[in-house]
Design a protein around this motif. Structure first.
Motif, PDB file in Angstrom:
ATOM      1  N   GLN A 168      19.863  -3.916 -17.626  1.00  0.00           N
ATOM      2  CA  GLN A 168      20.353  -5.013 -16.792  1.00  0.00           C
ATOM      3  C   GLN A 168      19.437  -5.260 -15.602  1.00  0.00           C
ATOM      4  O   GLN A 168      19.374  -6.374 -15.076  1.00  0.00           O
ATOM      5  CB  GLN A 168      21.787  -4.714 -16.340  1.00  0.00           C
ATOM      6  CG  GLN A 168      22.790  -4.892 -17.471  1.00  0.00           C
ATOM      7  CD  GLN A 168      24.187  -4.410 -17.119  1.00  0.00           C
ATOM      8  OE1 GLN A 168      24.363  -3.533 -16.274  1.00  0.00           O
ATOM      9  NE2 GLN A 168      25.183  -4.973 -17.775  1.00  0.00           N
ATOM     10  N   GLU A 169      18.709  -4.224 -15.173  1.00  0.00           N
ATOM     11  CA  GLU A 169      17.712  -4.395 -14.119  1.00  0.00           C
ATOM     12  C   GLU A 169      16.374  -4.868 -14.675  1.00  0.00           C
ATOM     13  O   GLU A 169      15.675  -5.672 -14.049  1.00  0.00           O
ATOM     14  CB  GLU A 169      17.505  -3.080 -13.371  1.00  0.00           C
ATOM     15  CG  GLU A 169      18.707  -2.558 -12.621  1.00  0.00           C
ATOM     16  CD  GLU A 169      18.379  -1.299 -11.844  1.00  0.00           C
ATOM     17  OE1 GLU A 169      17.389  -1.313 -11.092  1.00  0.00           O
ATOM     18  OE2 GLU A 169      19.097  -0.293 -12.000  1.00  0.00           O
ATOM     19  N   ALA A 170      16.025  -4.345 -15.858  1.00  0.00           N
ATOM     20  CA  ALA A 170      14.681  -4.595 -16.395  1.00  0.00           C
ATOM     21  C   ALA A 170      14.549  -5.932 -17.111  1.00  0.00           C
ATOM     22  O   ALA A 170      13.526  -6.624 -16.962  1.00  0.00           O
ATOM     23  CB  ALA A 170      14.303  -3.469 -17.354  1.00  0.00           C
ATOM     24  N   LEU A 171      15.541  -6.318 -17.899  1.00  0.00           N
ATOM     25  CA  LEU A 171      15.396  -7.500 -18.745  1.00  0.00           C
ATOM     26  C   LEU A 171      15.068  -8.774 -17.967  1.00  0.00           C
ATOM     27  O   LEU A 171      14.191  -9.550 -18.388  1.00  0.00           O
ATOM     28  CB  LEU A 171      16.665  -7.694 -19.586  1.00  0.00           C
ATOM     29  CG  LEU A 171      16.846  -6.700 -20.734  1.00  0.00           C
ATOM     30  CD1 LEU A 171      18.259  -6.796 -21.309  1.00  0.00           C
ATOM     31  CD2 LEU A 171      15.810  -6.940 -21.830  1.00  0.00           C
ATOM     32  N   PRO A 172      15.723  -9.044 -16.839  1.00  0.00           N
ATOM     33  CA  PRO A 172      15.386 -10.280 -16.115  1.00  0.00           C
ATOM     34  C   PRO A 172      13.952 -10.294 -15.585  1.00  0.00           C
ATOM     35  O   PRO A 172      13.407 -11.367 -15.309  1.00  0.00           O
ATOM     36  CB  PRO A 172      16.393 -10.297 -14.950  1.00  0.00           C
ATOM     37  CG  PRO A 172      17.508  -9.411 -15.380  1.00  0.00           C
ATOM     38  CD  PRO A 172      16.863  -8.340 -16.209  1.00  0.00           C
TER      39      PRO A 172
END
Length: 298
Positions: A77-81
């Motif tokens: 959830q932190e990395a994907l964006p």
């Protein structure tokens, strides 16, 4: 042009995978929740990021090797964006087919293609770059990820084009590992309980149709109390829970799994869940049931 790879999770497996990627010529950035584990890799030529988003910002391929689905989701959830267009997520944690599909849906919501890529092997194959990678996912994303898979593994077994297919194969493989390890412990314990040198069991099966190199490796660890984790009890217990739950969901009767899981649970209570799965011998062999938290004979 050098391919940039981010590795999120530098525990027992992730550290070795990162080093294998560096040896193969990739530019590698790592992140780990416990920063000291990531900092150990600086001397290998790895860049260490303070946050998942910073680790993946320039990556062509992002590899996750974390404990379970909840841990992967929290990091994703932190990395994907922060992942750039066209970057591919190689998800290597053991999360089961249902978990793999849920994570792929999360990635798709951010426009990121995912390769479901759990691995077979323990710490040494991870360090040596000789893991067996089980993979499934779209062909285009697979082409981008394949050089990375080649760097961490000796071969890739493609299970299909859909997320979850590789993870299903991983559960089948880990059911075998769990059963074989527990079966080895049971036979050694039985021989000992009946007054026979347990090493004679390993000698008796050597070279027969029922022989297994793995039985000798784990059997020696069981007999000597060498329980430095190659594959920790807590990890296999988590995987056995996934196997049980996935089997129940599809109505597959697996009567062996609950018994095997109970043995690993009992062993973890004695030797500690952070010790190697060879510690399952503590559940079968009363004379070794006193193995202390450090894995030495009582």
């Amino acid at each position: 042009m050098t391919t940039n790879v981010a590795v999120l999770g530098t525990g027992t497996m992730g550290r070795g995978m990162a080093r294998s990627l560096v040896r193969a010529g990739f530019a590698v950035t790592v992140w780990n929740r416990t920063s000291a584990r990531a900092d150990e890799l600086r001397s290998d030529g790895v860049r260490v990021a303070a946050e998942p988003a910073a680790a993946v910002a320039d990556a062509d391929v992002v590899v996750t090797m974390l404990f379970d689905e909840d841990a992967v989701r929290a990091v994703a959830q932190e990395a994907l964006p922060a992942m750039r267009p066209g970057a591919v997520w190689v998800q290597s944690a053991t999360v089961g087919p249902t978990g793999a599909r849920r994570l792929a849906e999360l990635a798709a919501a951010h426009g990121v293609a995912t390769i479901d890529a759990p691995v077979l092997g323990t710490r040494k194959p991870a360090e040596d770059g000789t893991l067996v990678v089980l993979a499934s996912g779209p062909v285009d994303a697979g082409s981008v990820a394949q050089p990375v898979l080649d760097a961490i593994g000796s071969r890739t077994v493609w299970a299909g084009s859909a997320p979850g297919e590789a993870s299903a194969l991983k559960l089948a493989a880990n059911a075998w590992v769990a059963t074989l390890t527990a079966g080895t412990a049971q036979s050694l314990a039985l021989a000992d309980a009946l007054g026979v040198d347990p090493r004679l069991f390993l000698s008796a099966i050597r070279g027969t149709a029922t022989d297994s190199q793995y039985a000798h490796v784990k059997g020696e660890a069981m007999l000597t109390g060498a329980l430095e984790p190659q594959f920790a009890l807590d990890g296999l217990r988590k995987d056995l829970g996934l196997i049980r739950d996935e089997a129940r969901a599809v109505g597959a009767p697996l009567p062996v799994v609950p018994a095997v899981l109970a043995a690993y649970d009992a062993a973890a209570d004695v030797v500690g869940g952070d010790k190697d799965i060879a510690g399952v011998v503590a559940a079968f062999r009363p004379r070794l049931a006193g193995l202390g938290k450090e894995g030495s004979r009582a």
